[in-house]
Design a protein around this motif. Sequence first.
Motif, PDB file in Angstrom:
ATOM      1  N   GLY A  91       3.458   7.592  -3.071  1.00  0.00           N
ATOM      2  CA  GLY A  91       2.637   7.611  -2.213  1.00  0.00           C
ATOM      3  C   GLY A  91       3.213   9.138  -1.719  1.00  0.00           C
ATOM      4  O   GLY A  91       2.804   9.784  -0.620  1.00  0.00           O
TER       5      GLY A  91
ATOM      6  N   GLU B  96      -5.544  -2.118  11.214  1.00  0.00           N
ATOM      7  CA  GLU B  96      -5.673  -3.047   9.914  1.00  0.00           C
ATOM      8  C   GLU B  96      -4.341  -5.315  10.293  1.00  0.00           C
ATOM      9  O   GLU B  96      -5.183  -5.632  10.400  1.00  0.00           O
ATOM     10  CB  GLU B  96      -4.678  -3.130   8.724  1.00  0.00           C
ATOM     11  CG  GLU B  96      -5.201  -1.627   7.852  1.00  0.00           C
ATOM     12  CD  GLU B  96      -6.362  -2.187   7.561  1.00  0.00           C
ATOM     13  OE1 GLU B  96      -6.700  -3.823   6.856  1.00  0.00           O
ATOM     14  OE2 GLU B  96      -7.110  -1.766   6.689  1.00  0.00           O
TER      15      GLU B  96
ATOM     16  N   HIS C  24       0.404  -1.134   0.241  1.00  0.00           N
ATOM     17  CA  HIS C  24      -0.127   0.146  -0.293  1.00  0.00           C
ATOM     18  C   HIS C  24       0.960   1.473  -0.139  1.00  0.00           C
ATOM     19  O   HIS C  24       0.441   1.622   0.397  1.00  0.00           O
ATOM     20  CB  HIS C  24      -1.245  -0.040   1.228  1.00  0.00           C
ATOM     21  CG  HIS C  24      -2.307  -1.164   1.628  1.00  0.00           C
ATOM     22  ND1 HIS C  24      -1.736  -2.178   1.534  1.00  0.00           N
ATOM     23  CD2 HIS C  24      -2.865  -0.973   0.465  1.00  0.00           C
ATOM     24  CE1 HIS C  24      -2.944  -3.081   1.450  1.00  0.00           C
ATOM     25  NE2 HIS C  24      -3.315  -2.252   0.959  1.00  0.00           N
TER      26      HIS C  24
ATOM     27  N   ALA D 121       1.578   3.300  -2.590  1.00  0.00           N
ATOM     28  CA  ALA D 121       1.075   4.115  -3.134  1.00  0.00           C
ATOM     29  C   ALA D 121       0.072   5.152  -2.085  1.00  0.00           C
ATOM     30  O   ALA D 121      -0.976   6.120  -2.976  1.00  0.00           O
ATOM     31  CB  ALA D 121       0.647   4.128  -4.718  1.00  0.00           C
ATOM     32  N   ASP D 122      -0.905   4.327  -1.345  1.00  0.00           N
ATOM     33  CA  ASP D 122      -1.722   4.637  -0.482  1.00  0.00           C
ATOM     34  C   ASP D 122      -1.069   6.048   0.048  1.00  0.00           C
ATOM     35  O   ASP D 122      -0.659   6.074   1.240  1.00  0.00           O
ATOM     36  CB  ASP D 122      -2.313   4.198   0.589  1.00  0.00           C
ATOM     37  CG  ASP D 122      -3.133   3.099  -0.554  1.00  0.00           C
ATOM     38  OD1 ASP D 122      -3.308   2.961  -1.953  1.00  0.00           O
ATOM     39  OD2 ASP D 122      -3.242   2.078  -0.249  1.00  0.00           O
ATOM     40  N   ARG D 123      -1.416   7.479   0.440  1.00  0.00           N
ATOM     41  CA  ARG D 123      -1.145   8.357   0.948  1.00  0.00           C
ATOM     42  C   ARG D 123      -1.780   8.319   2.314  1.00  0.00           C
ATOM     43  O   ARG D 123      -0.866   9.123   3.373  1.00  0.00           O
ATOM     44  CB  ARG D 123      -1.600   9.806   0.386  1.00  0.00           C
ATOM     45  CG  ARG D 123      -0.576  10.161  -1.228  1.00  0.00           C
ATOM     46  CD  ARG D 123      -0.962  11.921  -1.514  1.00  0.00           C
ATOM     47  NE  ARG D 123      -0.858  11.435  -3.070  1.00  0.00           N
ATOM     48  CZ  ARG D 123      -0.496  12.470  -3.740  1.00  0.00           C
ATOM     49  NH1 ARG D 123      -1.765  13.512  -3.091  1.00  0.00           N
ATOM     50  NH2 ARG D 123      -0.153  12.426  -4.708  1.00  0.00           N
ATOM     51  N   ASP D 124      -2.912   7.784   2.172  1.00  0.00           N
ATOM     52  CA  ASP D 124      -2.981   8.268   4.062  1.00  0.00           C
ATOM     53  C   ASP D 124      -2.230   6.742   4.692  1.00  0.00           C
ATOM     54  O   ASP D 124      -3.636   6.034   5.581  1.00  0.00           O
ATOM     55  CB  ASP D 124      -4.517   7.565   4.071  1.00  0.00           C
ATOM     56  CG  ASP D 124      -5.681   7.253   3.412  1.00  0.00           C
ATOM     57  OD1 ASP D 124      -4.959   6.024   2.702  1.00  0.00           O
ATOM     58  OD2 ASP D 124      -6.857   6.577   3.168  1.00  0.00           O
ATOM     59  N   LEU D 125      -1.775   5.672   4.373  1.00  0.00           N
ATOM     60  CA  LEU D 125      -0.631   4.876   5.106  1.00  0.00           C
ATOM     61  C   LEU D 125      -0.397   5.346   6.285  1.00  0.00           C
ATOM     62  O   LEU D 125       0.644   5.313   6.450  1.00  0.00           O
ATOM     63  CB  LEU D 125       0.216   4.218   3.954  1.00  0.00           C
ATOM     64  CG  LEU D 125       0.769   2.571   4.737  1.00  0.00           C
ATOM     65  CD1 LEU D 125      -0.216   2.358   4.769  1.00  0.00           C
ATOM     66  CD2 LEU D 125       1.843   2.261   3.537  1.00  0.00           C
TER      67      LEU D 125
ATOM     68  N   ARG E 267       2.280   7.553  -7.688  1.00  0.00           N
ATOM     69  CA  ARG E 267       2.046   6.644  -7.351  1.00  0.00           C
ATOM     70  C   ARG E 267       3.319   5.367  -6.386  1.00  0.00           C
ATOM     71  O   ARG E 267       2.525   4.368  -5.968  1.00  0.00           O
ATOM     72  CB  ARG E 267       2.849   5.754  -8.287  1.00  0.00           C
ATOM     73  CG  ARG E 267       2.199   5.661 -10.056  1.00  0.00           C
ATOM     74  CD  ARG E 267       1.915   4.862 -11.537  1.00  0.00           C
ATOM     75  NE  ARG E 267       1.557   5.249 -12.518  1.00  0.00           N
ATOM     76  CZ  ARG E 267       1.355   3.592 -13.156  1.00  0.00           C
ATOM     77  NH1 ARG E 267       1.960   2.968 -13.377  1.00  0.00           N
ATOM     78  NH2 ARG E 267       0.510   4.171 -14.234  1.00  0.00           N
TER      79      ARG E 267
ATOM     80  N   ARG F 111      -3.750   3.964  10.814  1.00  0.00           N
ATOM     81  CA  ARG F 111      -4.364   2.752  10.109  1.00  0.00           C
ATOM     82  C   ARG F 111      -3.796   0.984  10.004  1.00  0.00           C
ATOM     83  O   ARG F 111      -4.039   0.089   9.896  1.00  0.00           O
ATOM     84  CB  ARG F 111      -4.442   3.459   8.142  1.00  0.00           C
ATOM     85  CG  ARG F 111      -5.181   1.977   7.481  1.00  0.00           C
ATOM     86  CD  ARG F 111      -4.912   2.663   5.838  1.00  0.00           C
ATOM     87  NE  ARG F 111      -4.708   1.846   5.171  1.00  0.00           N
ATOM     88  CZ  ARG F 111      -4.497   2.135   3.110  1.00  0.00           C
ATOM     89  NH1 ARG F 111      -4.106   3.719   3.070  1.00  0.00           N
ATOM     90  NH2 ARG F 111      -4.732   1.099   2.711  1.00  0.00           N
TER      91      ARG F 111
ATOM     92  N   ARG G 192       9.141   2.977   0.059  1.00  0.00           N
ATOM     93  CA  ARG G 192       8.966   4.377  -1.421  1.00  0.00           C
ATOM     94  C   ARG G 192      10.044   4.930  -2.166  1.00  0.00           C
ATOM     95  O   ARG G 192       9.573   4.699  -3.628  1.00  0.00           O
ATOM     96  CB  ARG G 192       8.290   5.750  -1.131  1.00  0.00           C
ATOM     97  CG  ARG G 192       6.711   5.375  -0.504  1.00  0.00           C
ATOM     98  CD  ARG G 192       5.875   6.318  -0.039  1.00  0.00           C
ATOM     99  NE  ARG G 192       4.027   6.232   0.732  1.00  0.00           N
ATOM    100  CZ  ARG G 192       4.311   6.466   1.247  1.00  0.00           C
ATOM    101  NH1 ARG G 192       3.964   7.306   2.533  1.00  0.00           N
ATOM    102  NH2 ARG G 192       2.770   5.821   2.063  1.00  0.00           N
TER     103      ARG G 192
ATOM    104  N   SER H  29       3.474  12.704  -1.454  1.00  0.00           N
ATOM    105  CA  SER H  29       2.545  14.614  -0.655  1.00  0.00           C
ATOM    106  C   SER H  29       2.358  15.011  -2.466  1.00  0.00           C
ATOM    107  O   SER H  29       1.414  15.560  -3.173  1.00  0.00           O
ATOM    108  CB  SER H  29       2.176  14.590   0.360  1.00  0.00           C
ATOM    109  OG  SER H  29       3.976  15.459   0.336  1.00  0.00           O
TER     110      SER H  29
END
Length: 326
Positions: free
Chosen positions: A291, A238, A224, A226-230, A289, A234, A265, A293
């Motif tokens: 992640g 999970e 994950h 690529a997810d900026r809200d990682l 892609r 979270r 990243r 900002s």
Amino acid sequence: MLLLDLDTVAPRERVEAFHHALTDSLVPNDVAHEEPETGIRARMELWRVGGLDFFATRNSGFQVRRTAQHVHHHRSDPIVSVSLQPRGVHRAEVADRRTLLGADDICVFHELSPRVYGWSGDGASQAIMFDMNRLGVPVDTVVRASLRLRASPLYGLVLEHLRGVWRDPGRLEHDPGAQALASATTELVRALLLSAAHAEQAPEVRSTMDETLLTRITAYARAHLADRDLTPERIAAEHAVSVRRLYALLSGAGISLEQWLISERLGKARHMLASARYDRLTVAAVSARCGFSSPSHFSRRFQAAYGVSPSEWRRQGGAVATDGGD
């Protein structure tokens, strides 16, 4: 490595060639084909990644039956196969239970358990072979788990991990991280089997879940990036742990979460920029892609880490990729 391509074999010789390739790469079985005279098609490939055998086949309809007699004459190093079904609807029977398997299913077979497996029409299977001594899970546990894999909370994570390693096994075969990947894959499969076979409260399951928590967390984070809200919150949620425990676990492994995420990243971006596969993406698109900002934040971090700008690395990295990369 290509094991078999029946398009290069005369029709009358295809049944024998298919059986020879299957039994050489796996174990003896009874095999029945839908159209044994003229319609058999098959392509089989094998890779070895960090000590694990990756076996892929795409072929016309058939059925493989492993009987009690086959089990009685098993070889000295029994295996567990863990497979995906990327094409077709597959049929399996273990312990008198029949199931249909599709693209979202993981199929597990223990070599020491009788079973039936196959499909009609065009189908494909991707199987990873685990040595029982390395996996360390008893036969009855594997069989019990194979009938209820989706009961495990780890199912989705392991499914995505297996899909990931099957994207390019040929490339993984020679990667410096292949051994570590094989070990992580083995531990994830072991955790899934124990989790599915027992109640979560069972001591052996809880112990395995604890032992593999770091592996599961880093695997999840890499999937994950690529997810900026990682966020830490979270990631902790999970894996059903508190943020405090998350940080304690990572700290014990010498990992600073924020710095580790940036490093992962940047490493992903560095590879993408040096790969011809992504040469049509702008630097900003690569940044997104991976992640980051903003492109400017990405460029500053990249320059600090590697001593060159992303654009400069792309110009230099193109030659590197041509020599031995993507």
